[in-house]
Design a protein around this motif. Sequence first.
Motif, short mmCIF file in Angstrom:
data_model
loop_
_atom_site.label_atom_id
_atom_site.label_comp_id
_atom_site.label_asym_id
_atom_site.label_seq_id
_atom_site.Cartn_x
_atom_site.Cartn_y
_atom_site.Cartn_z
N UNK A 1 -0.20 2.14 1.16
CA UNK A 1 -1.59 1.76 1.34
C UNK A 1 -2.16 2.61 2.47
N UNK A 2 -3.41 2.98 2.33
CA UNK A 2 -4.06 3.82 3.33
C UNK A 2 -5.44 3.24 3.61
N UNK A 3 -5.72 3.00 4.90
CA UNK A 3 -7.00 2.38 5.26
C UNK A 3 -7.98 3.37 5.90
N UNK A 4 -7.68 4.66 5.82
CA UNK A 4 -8.51 5.65 6.45
C UNK A 4 -7.99 6.09 7.81
N UNK A 5 -7.06 5.34 8.35
CA UNK A 5 -6.43 5.69 9.63
C UNK A 5 -4.90 5.67 9.54
N UNK A 6 -4.36 4.57 9.03
CA UNK A 6 -2.92 4.37 8.97
C UNK A 6 -2.44 4.38 7.53
N UNK A 7 -1.29 5.01 7.32
CA UNK A 7 -0.62 4.97 6.03
C UNK A 7 0.54 3.99 6.17
N UNK A 8 0.58 3.00 5.30
CA UNK A 8 1.62 1.97 5.34
C UNK A 8 2.52 2.16 4.13
N UNK A 9 3.83 2.15 4.36
CA UNK A 9 4.77 2.32 3.26
C UNK A 9 5.76 1.16 3.23
N UNK A 10 6.08 0.74 2.01
CA UNK A 10 7.10 -0.29 1.80
C UNK A 10 8.22 0.29 0.97
N UNK A 11 9.45 -0.08 1.33
CA UNK A 11 10.61 0.54 0.70
C UNK A 11 11.64 -0.50 0.28
N UNK A 12 12.47 -0.10 -0.67
CA UNK A 12 13.62 -0.92 -1.06
C UNK A 12 14.65 -1.02 0.06
N UNK A 13 14.47 -0.27 1.15
CA UNK A 13 15.38 -0.39 2.29
C UNK A 13 15.02 -1.59 3.17
N UNK A 14 14.07 -2.42 2.71
CA UNK A 14 13.66 -3.65 3.37
C UNK A 14 12.83 -3.41 4.63
#
Length: 140
Positions: free
Chosen positions: A104-117
């Motif tokens: 997800x990207x809000x224009x400032x921060x990129x957030x990532x979710x992974x199978x590594x928990x």
Amino acid sequence: VWSRETWRQLHVLQGHRVAVNGIALRGDILVSVSGDRTFCVWDVIQGTRLRVVSGHSRGIACVQFDGRRVFTGSSDCTIRIWDVNTGECIGTLQGHKDLVRSLDYDGRWLISGSYDHTICIWDPDTQRMVATLSNGHDHR
């Protein structure tokens, strides 16, 4: 692709060899990602593929698009940043230890979710991880 005014089908976009795992739309430009290790950039009004780009060593699971950069998350455990106009990879974010499944990207921060928990927070301009959230989940 569907017309916004009348909700009728305008085009069928074909170009990936296996399943499409995610799409992102900004204006009239659509980006699709696939397990075939590519992403495609489409003009949805014309129904044409503008480019196909490869660079991940495994399938691409998720995408975000800000109008000039494409962010892709892959089962090669990386996030790549691409210039949408040239298809050039302008950065690789490393830090996850398993499939990057969501972005997800809000224009400032990129957030990532992974199978590594873990969930990682990135500054895509500096290409640095600013925080990691872990131990919140114990199952995929």
